[in-house]
Design a protein around this motif. Sequence first.
Motif, PDB file in Angstrom:
ATOM      1  N   ASP A 192       0.747  -1.235  -0.021  1.00 26.30           N
ATOM      2  CA  ASP A 192       0.001   0.072  -0.005  1.00 26.30           C
ATOM      3  C   ASP A 192       0.700   1.167  -0.118  1.00 26.30           C
ATOM      4  O   ASP A 192       1.712   1.366   0.975  1.00 26.30           O
ATOM      5  CB  ASP A 192      -0.817   0.010   1.303  1.00 26.30           C
ATOM      6  CG  ASP A 192      -1.985   1.294   1.326  1.00 26.30           C
ATOM      7  OD1 ASP A 192      -2.427   1.474   0.188  1.00 26.30           O
ATOM      8  OD2 ASP A 192      -2.076   1.661   2.436  1.00 26.30           O
ATOM      9  N   LYS A 214       3.611   1.397 -10.055  1.00 29.23           N
ATOM     10  CA  LYS A 214       3.812   1.896 -11.363  1.00 29.23           C
ATOM     11  C   LYS A 214       4.604   0.722 -12.073  1.00 29.23           C
ATOM     12  O   LYS A 214       4.645   0.739 -13.330  1.00 29.23           O
ATOM     13  CB  LYS A 214       4.520   3.107 -11.653  1.00 29.23           C
ATOM     14  CG  LYS A 214       3.963   4.271 -10.739  1.00 29.23           C
ATOM     15  CD  LYS A 214       2.552   4.643 -11.582  1.00 29.23           C
ATOM     16  CE  LYS A 214       1.995   6.024 -11.113  1.00 29.23           C
ATOM     17  NZ  LYS A 214       1.631   6.079  -9.600  1.00 29.23           N
ATOM     18  N   THR A 250      -2.084  -4.891  -8.636  1.00 25.89           N
ATOM     19  CA  THR A 250      -3.027  -4.138  -9.397  1.00 25.89           C
ATOM     20  C   THR A 250      -4.100  -3.481  -8.851  1.00 25.89           C
ATOM     21  O   THR A 250      -4.673  -2.763  -9.447  1.00 25.89           O
ATOM     22  CB  THR A 250      -3.693  -5.289 -10.389  1.00 25.89           C
ATOM     23  OG1 THR A 250      -4.305  -6.335  -9.768  1.00 25.89           O
ATOM     24  CG2 THR A 250      -2.728  -6.090 -11.358  1.00 25.89           C
ATOM     25  N   LYS A 251      -4.289  -3.787  -7.273  1.00 23.79           N
ATOM     26  CA  LYS A 251      -5.377  -3.338  -6.856  1.00 23.79           C
ATOM     27  C   LYS A 251      -4.634  -1.920  -6.155  1.00 23.79           C
ATOM     28  O   LYS A 251      -5.380  -1.082  -5.321  1.00 23.79           O
ATOM     29  CB  LYS A 251      -5.615  -4.114  -5.502  1.00 23.79           C
ATOM     30  CG  LYS A 251      -6.569  -5.459  -6.295  1.00 23.79           C
ATOM     31  CD  LYS A 251      -6.675  -6.516  -4.910  1.00 23.79           C
ATOM     32  CE  LYS A 251      -7.496  -7.472  -5.454  1.00 23.79           C
ATOM     33  NZ  LYS A 251      -7.937  -8.475  -4.531  1.00 23.79           N
ATOM     34  N   SER A 263      -3.152   1.324  -6.788  1.00 25.71           N
ATOM     35  CA  SER A 263      -3.057   2.406  -7.704  1.00 25.71           C
ATOM     36  C   SER A 263      -1.606   2.991  -7.925  1.00 25.71           C
ATOM     37  O   SER A 263      -1.174   3.608  -8.736  1.00 25.71           O
ATOM     38  CB  SER A 263      -4.006   3.470  -7.685  1.00 25.71           C
ATOM     39  OG  SER A 263      -4.127   4.257  -6.549  1.00 25.71           O
ATOM     40  N   SER A 264      -0.821   3.123  -6.849  1.00 28.34           N
ATOM     41  CA  SER A 264       0.359   4.145  -6.696  1.00 28.34           C
ATOM     42  C   SER A 264       1.210   3.153  -7.370  1.00 28.34           C
ATOM     43  O   SER A 264       2.345   3.627  -7.682  1.00 28.34           O
ATOM     44  CB  SER A 264       0.732   4.224  -5.485  1.00 28.34           C
ATOM     45  OG  SER A 264       0.886   3.171  -4.598  1.00 28.34           O
TER      46      SER A 264
END
Length: 288
Positions: free
Chosen positions: A42, A87, A81-82, A84-85
């Motif tokens: 996270d 890359k 994939t869950k 969003s940060s």
Amino acid sequence: MCVSPEDQKKTDHLLTLDGARERLQLFKASLLEEGSFEHAIDGCDAVFHTASPVKIIATDPQAELIEPAVKGTINVLTTCTKVSSVKRVILTSSMATLLSPNFPLGPNVLLDETTFSDPSVCEEEKQWYILSKTLAENAAWTFAKDNNLDLVVMNPGLVIGPVLQPTINFSVDVVIDFIKGKNTFNRKHHRLVDVRDVALAHIKALETPSANGRYIIDAPIVTTEEIEKILREFFPDLCIAHENEDIDLNSMAYEVNVEKVKSLGIEFTPTETSLRDTVLSLKEKHLV
């Protein structure tokens, strides 16, 4: 496959690294537990997935090697994939995923990033570790394509060099076997890549926007006699067993194209330096 931050034997050496007290956070997670990496990932911009069991002999290959490698990889990628940060994901695969193709290896064979081990060959030859890494990498590429995930895969050979942990891992144990006069794989030719080169290649794969696909990280061939000569600097009476009637003369005598990883700015540490630094590190930690 599951390490707790409270397990001091497995974590204390990490906390002694420069800046670790201020910048390092440890999380409990299991490769086989879906979603257990969410707290660790996270807020991250990138993820390095390096964990996979290493065993050459397995009583239950599916449970000991294949499931942790494949399911663990997909569990980590699914979490990525869950979040969003995230890359980019850097996956540590292995040269093993190139070493059992559907053709024989030999001095006239050139391996590059397009070479893949054939799972059916792995099964036929009972190469369970190679099979686990091959299936895991294949699953990772399929998942990345299906989920539009920026994935870069590193394929290092047998890694040696200074150790951080107070315990012995598989690849360093190969060096200890040499010190004891044993030839672990009963080979004449060996390839030993430095852990510092492998680590730097991972960092470069993250920091280089154009990095993509696979990257072979492997060293030139070194013979048993050359290894023996280097190690005799520390152990003058050393004599490594270098041949018997079943000696493997050809399996490591292939050529490897490492131009792609060199394009990231990697300059390989000489095997002589890596071996010396490995021994010095083992002595410092009283492991030999």
